[in-house]
Design a protein around this motif. Structure first.
Motif, PDB file in Angstrom:
ATOM      1  N   HIS A  46       0.557 -60.448 -35.628  1.00 50.81           N
ATOM      2  CA  HIS A  46      -0.511 -59.810 -36.404  1.00 50.81           C
ATOM      3  C   HIS A  46      -0.280 -60.043 -37.902  1.00 50.81           C
ATOM      4  O   HIS A  46       0.852 -60.248 -38.345  1.00 50.81           O
ATOM      5  CB  HIS A  46      -0.568 -58.295 -36.092  1.00 50.81           C
ATOM      6  CG  HIS A  46      -1.737 -57.633 -36.734  1.00 50.81           C
ATOM      7  ND1 HIS A  46      -1.631 -56.954 -37.935  1.00 50.81           N
ATOM      8  CD2 HIS A  46      -3.050 -57.607 -36.394  1.00 50.81           C
ATOM      9  CE1 HIS A  46      -2.845 -56.507 -38.269  1.00 50.81           C
ATOM     10  NE2 HIS A  46      -3.715 -56.894 -37.349  1.00 50.81           N
ATOM     11  N   ASP A  63      -6.067 -61.413 -36.889  1.00 51.95           N
ATOM     12  CA  ASP A  63      -6.425 -59.996 -36.759  1.00 51.95           C
ATOM     13  C   ASP A  63      -6.497 -59.627 -35.269  1.00 51.95           C
ATOM     14  O   ASP A  63      -6.304 -60.482 -34.391  1.00 51.95           O
ATOM     15  CB  ASP A  63      -7.734 -59.673 -37.499  1.00 51.95           C
ATOM     16  CG  ASP A  63      -8.957 -60.409 -36.962  1.00 51.95           C
ATOM     17  OD1 ASP A  63      -8.851 -61.122 -35.936  1.00 51.95           O
ATOM     18  OD2 ASP A  63     -10.042 -60.278 -37.567  1.00 51.95           O
ATOM     19  N   SER A  64      -6.802 -58.377 -34.983  1.00 55.30           N
ATOM     20  CA  SER A  64      -6.804 -57.923 -33.583  1.00 55.30           C
ATOM     21  C   SER A  64      -7.803 -58.705 -32.734  1.00 55.30           C
ATOM     22  O   SER A  64      -7.516 -59.024 -31.580  1.00 55.30           O
ATOM     23  CB  SER A  64      -7.188 -56.456 -33.488  1.00 55.30           C
ATOM     24  OG  SER A  64      -6.391 -55.688 -34.283  1.00 55.30           O
ATOM     25  N   TYR A 135     -12.669 -48.376 -30.569  1.00 56.74           N
ATOM     26  CA  TYR A 135     -11.923 -49.307 -31.407  1.00 56.74           C
ATOM     27  C   TYR A 135     -10.715 -49.742 -30.568  1.00 56.74           C
ATOM     28  O   TYR A 135     -10.134 -48.910 -29.862  1.00 56.74           O
ATOM     29  CB  TYR A 135     -11.508 -48.498 -32.639  1.00 56.74           C
ATOM     30  CG  TYR A 135     -10.885 -49.253 -33.762  1.00 56.74           C
ATOM     31  CD1 TYR A 135     -11.224 -50.572 -34.038  1.00 56.74           C
ATOM     32  CD2 TYR A 135      -9.957 -48.625 -34.597  1.00 56.74           C
ATOM     33  CE1 TYR A 135     -10.649 -51.237 -35.108  1.00 56.74           C
ATOM     34  CE2 TYR A 135      -9.389 -49.283 -35.666  1.00 56.74           C
ATOM     35  CZ  TYR A 135      -9.731 -50.597 -35.909  1.00 56.74           C
ATOM     36  OH  TYR A 135      -9.162 -51.251 -36.961  1.00 56.74           O
ATOM     37  N   HIS A 197      -3.999 -46.333 -43.973  1.00 55.23           N
ATOM     38  CA  HIS A 197      -5.215 -46.481 -44.777  1.00 55.23           C
ATOM     39  C   HIS A 197      -5.767 -45.154 -45.295  1.00 55.23           C
ATOM     40  O   HIS A 197      -6.488 -45.131 -46.288  1.00 55.23           O
ATOM     41  CB  HIS A 197      -6.266 -47.266 -43.975  1.00 55.23           C
ATOM     42  CG  HIS A 197      -5.851 -48.694 -43.775  1.00 55.23           C
ATOM     43  ND1 HIS A 197      -5.239 -49.134 -42.620  1.00 55.23           N
ATOM     44  CD2 HIS A 197      -5.906 -49.759 -44.600  1.00 55.23           C
ATOM     45  CE1 HIS A 197      -4.951 -50.417 -42.753  1.00 55.23           C
ATOM     46  NE2 HIS A 197      -5.344 -50.825 -43.936  1.00 55.23           N
ATOM     47  N   SER A 237     -12.051 -56.768 -41.562  1.00 53.59           N
ATOM     48  CA  SER A 237     -10.812 -56.833 -40.787  1.00 53.59           C
ATOM     49  C   SER A 237      -9.762 -57.586 -41.597  1.00 53.59           C
ATOM     50  O   SER A 237     -10.095 -58.232 -42.606  1.00 53.59           O
ATOM     51  CB  SER A 237     -11.063 -57.586 -39.482  1.00 53.59           C
ATOM     52  OG  SER A 237     -11.097 -58.979 -39.723  1.00 53.59           O
ATOM     53  N   MET A 284       4.396 -51.151 -37.263  1.00 51.37           N
ATOM     54  CA  MET A 284       4.454 -52.613 -37.402  1.00 51.37           C
ATOM     55  C   MET A 284       5.859 -53.043 -37.836  1.00 51.37           C
ATOM     56  O   MET A 284       6.358 -54.085 -37.419  1.00 51.37           O
ATOM     57  CB  MET A 284       3.433 -53.086 -38.447  1.00 51.37           C
ATOM     58  CG  MET A 284       1.989 -52.910 -38.020  1.00 51.37           C
ATOM     59  SD  MET A 284       1.489 -54.268 -36.943  1.00 51.37           S
ATOM     60  CE  MET A 284      -0.225 -53.847 -36.624  1.00 51.37           C
TER      61      MET A 284
HETATM   62  P1  13P Z   1      -7.342 -55.774 -37.755  1.00 48.96           P
HETATM   63  O1  13P Z   1      -8.089 -55.753 -36.472  1.00 48.96           O
HETATM   64  O2  13P Z   1      -8.231 -55.822 -38.944  1.00 48.96           O
HETATM   65  O3  13P Z   1      -6.329 -56.870 -37.759  1.00 48.96           O
HETATM   66  O4  13P Z   1      -6.574 -54.389 -37.944  1.00 48.96           O
HETATM   67  C1  13P Z   1      -5.678 -53.869 -37.053  1.00 48.96           C
HETATM   68  C2  13P Z   1      -4.967 -52.725 -37.616  1.00 48.96           C
HETATM   69  O5  13P Z   1      -4.153 -52.133 -36.990  1.00 48.96           O
HETATM   70  C3  13P Z   1      -5.311 -52.317 -38.969  1.00 48.96           C
HETATM   71  O6  13P Z   1      -4.587 -51.224 -39.341  1.00 48.96           O
END
Ligand code: 13P
Ligand code: SF4
Length: 328
Positions: A46, A63-64, A135, A197, A237, A284
């Protein structure tokens, strides 16, 4: 198999690490890449991985949304997911016959922990017939209870694709709010938040704009509050944020997101000046080179999911992928 040769990796890492740090990383990076080759494994990384993991050992980064597509398409025998637990679960949901590993089972997510399958069942009972969008930052069990998943890259597109005036959107209340302002649909949300965030405030942006005499491009993740997103020049994202950096009007960039992405982008865009913000995601950051090596060598920690959960959750994730990657 990594995107970079060892010389290219050194050149990248030299931009932010000191020589003694690089010296201690290199043997691990080389060992991991060899084990990966021997075991026909692929490493997905990631955008929030630290640069040693991101540039040194990851075969596919993103990204995810992009990583879930990559997980569905890989032909490797083993998928090691360098990210957090819900991401590795998504990889398992999409590749149930593969061995999916995560280097630390405790790499969780405050959003995923904010909601249970029972919470979703309760909401479904309360709002009968209203479609549920979750989500991807949630457990496989929660995904199994929902109609369709989304990521921060496609949340609005997924909500708009549903044939209903009201939508239950879980579990991130800030992402829900950021979708709400762009749709006529009624959005029912849940009080989940990203612990990284939610820390950012409008004052962070105002102070930085003042300090830089207005010459700064502000890019935020939509897991931030609406007040933060509204004061940004762009929100998307993690991969969409990176794309925006490429075309940002100013050399100065304020990145409102997890700390390591700033480090990775400092390496990728040496001509830009990234104004530091360093909110780190403790989940992470549980993923380290040492743990990655142990994970590949001992084939731990394997993601194991109930067959029924996989089959139900797969429908929600596949539906999202079909809409997101629909040929125009
Ligand atoms: P993304 O899907 O934008 O990579 O974000 C994942 C995430 O955990 C953001 O905090
Ligand atoms: Fe979860 Fe936030 Fe960490 Fe992303 S940054 S994994 S949303 S806690």
């Amino acid at each position: 198999m990594t995107a970079y040769s060892i010389d290219q990796t050194i050149q990248k890492l030299e931009q932010i690490y000191i020589p003694s740090e690089i010296k201690s990383m290199l043997p691990l990076i080389e060992e991991i890449n060899q084990i990966k080759k021997d075991k026909n494994a692929v490493i997905l990384g990631h955008n929030y991985m630290t640069p040693d993991v991101f540039y040194g050992v990851s075969d596919i980064v993103g990204d995810s949304l992009y990583l879930s597509k990559a997980a569905a398409e890989t032909t490797a025998d083993i998928v090691l997911f360098n990210g957090v637990h819900f991401m590795a679960e998504t990889a398992k949901i999409l590749s149930p016959d593969k061995k999916v590993l995560i280097a630390d089972l405790k790499a969780g997510c405050s959003l995923a922990e904010s909601i249970t399958r029972e919470d979703v069942q309760r909401l479904k009972n309360q709002y009968k017939g209203v479609p549920v969008v979750t989500y991807v930052n949630c457990s496989a069990e929660v995904k199994a209870e929902t109609d369709i998943c989304c990521t921060s890259a496609n949340a609005l597109q997924i909500v708009e694709s549903l044939d209903s005036d009201t939508v239950i959107f879980l579990p991130d209340e800030y992402l829900a709010d950021n979708v709400r302002k762009h749709t006529k649909k009624k959005i029912i949300s849940h009080p989940g938040r990203c612990m990284v965030h939610e820390m950012y405030t409008p004052l962070d942006i105002e102070i930085t704009r003042q300090r830089m005499g207005g010459d700064v491009t502000v890019i935020s993740h939509p897991e931030c509050s609406r007040e933060v997103v509204d004061r940004s020049d762009f929100s998307g994202s993690t991969s969409q944020m990176i794309e925006f950096v490429r075309k940002a009007p100013s050399k100065n960039i304020l990145l409102i997101t997890e700390c390591s992405m700033g480090d990775n982008l400092r390496i990728e865009f040496p001509e830009k000046h990234f104004v530091s913000t360093c909110q780190t995601c403790p989940h992470m950051k549980k993923i380290t080179l040492e743990k990655i090596k142990a994970s590949l060598l001992e084939e731990k920690f394997e993601i194991l999911l109930d067959k029924e959960i996989i089959s139900l959750a797969q429908k929600s994730v596949q539906r999202m992928l079909e809409i997101s990657y629909k040929k125009k």
